[in-house]
Design a protein around this motif. Structure first.
Motif, PDB file in Angstrom:
ATOM      1  N   LEU A  88       0.616  -5.738   3.152  1.00  0.00           N
ATOM      2  CA  LEU A  88      -0.052  -4.500   3.624  1.00  0.00           C
ATOM      3  C   LEU A  88       0.715  -3.941   4.849  1.00  0.00           C
ATOM      4  N   LYS A 108     -11.937  -4.303  -9.426  1.00  0.00           N
ATOM      5  CA  LYS A 108     -13.255  -3.805  -9.324  1.00  0.00           C
ATOM      6  C   LYS A 108     -13.387  -2.371  -9.944  1.00  0.00           C
ATOM      7  N   MET A 164      -7.647  -8.870  -0.698  1.00  0.00           N
ATOM      8  CA  MET A 164      -8.772  -7.961  -0.724  1.00  0.00           C
ATOM      9  C   MET A 164      -8.430  -6.430  -1.584  1.00  0.00           C
ATOM     10  N   ILE A 165      -7.264  -5.819  -1.483  1.00  0.00           N
ATOM     11  CA  ILE A 165      -6.663  -4.792  -2.062  1.00  0.00           C
ATOM     12  C   ILE A 165      -6.895  -5.010  -3.604  1.00  0.00           C
ATOM     13  N   MET A 223      -4.416 -12.052   3.397  1.00  0.00           N
ATOM     14  CA  MET A 223      -5.794 -11.669   3.047  1.00  0.00           C
ATOM     15  C   MET A 223      -6.000 -10.298   2.726  1.00  0.00           C
ATOM     16  N   GLN A 268      -8.372  -7.041  -5.205  1.00  0.00           N
ATOM     17  CA  GLN A 268      -9.778  -7.357  -5.519  1.00  0.00           C
ATOM     18  C   GLN A 268     -10.472  -5.723  -6.066  1.00  0.00           C
ATOM     19  N   VAL A 269     -10.247  -5.010  -4.917  1.00  0.00           N
ATOM     20  CA  VAL A 269     -10.997  -3.727  -5.361  1.00  0.00           C
ATOM     21  C   VAL A 269     -10.232  -2.844  -6.327  1.00  0.00           C
ATOM     22  N   ILE A 270      -8.850  -3.173  -6.369  1.00  0.00           N
ATOM     23  CA  ILE A 270      -8.286  -2.413  -7.375  1.00  0.00           C
ATOM     24  C   ILE A 270      -8.907  -2.847  -8.901  1.00  0.00           C
ATOM     25  N   ASP A 318       0.947  -1.070   0.176  1.00  0.00           N
ATOM     26  CA  ASP A 318      -0.186   0.135   0.083  1.00  0.00           C
ATOM     27  C   ASP A 318       0.891   1.146   0.113  1.00  0.00           C
ATOM     28  N   MET A 341      -3.651  -4.144   8.275  1.00  0.00           N
ATOM     29  CA  MET A 341      -4.548  -5.293   8.030  1.00  0.00           C
ATOM     30  C   MET A 341      -4.225  -6.361   7.013  1.00  0.00           C
TER      31      MET A 341
END
Lengths: 160, 160, 160
Positions: free
Chosen positions: B79, B98, B91-92, B87, B94-96, B18, B82
């Motif tokens: 990261l 999306k 998640m990051i 995991m 996936q949202v990137i 991040d 979190m």
């Protein structure tokens, strides 16, 4: 002919109570010094701008998960060191009280009173699924281009 | 008489996905803004420049240990918050996807296309036992003096 | 007419060995470059200035707790990454020795010899209960206003 105001810009990336304190102490100091001050909140730093109360907004699954796992507002943030599952923040808040220093929510309020420009990074709001309704009133919304526009004329630019 | 280009320099010390994203987003933004941009990778930030594949080079014991324990390339980084044993990065990413945002490897590629100067700190390469063959092609190698030479004329200087 | 000296200021917020090393390497480099250099130690960064020996001073309960839990001096600090309960710092110190690089205490000594201005933030000293007797000799004491006074004319300003 008026002299141009000095400028301070801070990128607040961190979601830690102590780092956000440092950011806001510097920002308030610079504002008292008559600088034009901007704090650009991105990634976990956005949590400092979250309202304490739960705001009912529609979210996808991942966004709900992020919202759940991230602290809701400045007062809930942990420490970057010696967090000890929340013991550390309590200790810090106790010594803040003892020394008549300001808590993070108080520092944020002072920054707003001193016209420090508080900006939420729209790109990372999207990524983390945060919506405007969930963030404090009176803040601005912008992207990296706006940040750079401020920073390139800045006298003091920090990434925290 | 041509106006001098503005300059942005970033020390990327962190090895977090991040934080490296934030560094490269600012760097690409500044390059689009026509700044001369340098990212000086030091300590854990060097991992963003590692090739994904295992490069067979001779190393001492400690250097092998560091090489094993550190992520091999941008895609493998964790990261700062979190991380949850991997995991969080999923998640990051996936949202990137999306939000049609760019992953860290894509941001690095874009920086190279925009002629952002990517520098690996030779002193910390020595300490961590990283060799040129293990790092991406097209990067530069330098020490703290070169960094300061750039930064002292910089308009935006950040440590991430 | 003499040209004004360039200025470098570093806020050392972090109490990590590796981050403090980066701060002091940049500071020493800038001093060698003939910059006027200031390191402003705040929050956990104050630990880099603590004397190694236990200094008997009167403290309240919370202050004693902080003093106990925080590393006493640069040599005791942990790593920001791969600390592994103290294994990481040992590895780093071994590679430092192997490459004839400088340890953090040596870098601090060198900074003092090069007249880098080492400042302890009085506000966070209060919060963490650190007293002047516990910190290295030859340093200065100041608050955020003094930091900003230096930083607003700085060429290179970093937050580490």
């Amino acid at each position: 002919m008026t002299e141009q105001k000095k400028k301070t810009t801070i990128v607040l990336f961190s979601g830690d109570y102590d780092k956000a304190m440092a950011a806001y102490i510097i920002a308030n100091g610079a504002a008292a010094y008559d600088h034009e001050v901007t704090i650009f909140h991105t990634f976990w730093g956005l949590n400092a701008l979250r309202k304490e109360e739960l705001v009912p907004v529609k979210k996808g699954f991942l966004e709900k998960l992020f919202a759940k796992m991230m602290p809701r507002g400045a007062d809930k943030m942990g420490l970057s060191k010696m967090n000890f599952a929340g013991m550390g923040p309590k200790m810090i808040k106790q010594v803040i009280q003892k020394h008549n220093a300001m808590t993070l929510p108080q520092l944020i309020e002072m920054a707003q009173e001193q016209d420090v420009k508080l900006v939420a990074c729209t790109m990372t709001m999207d990524l983390l699924g945060l919506q405007k309704e969930e963030l404090l009133n009176g803040i601005e919304y912008a992207g990296v281009a706006a940040y750079l526009g401020d920073a390139q004329d800045g006298n003091v630019n920090l990434f925290i």
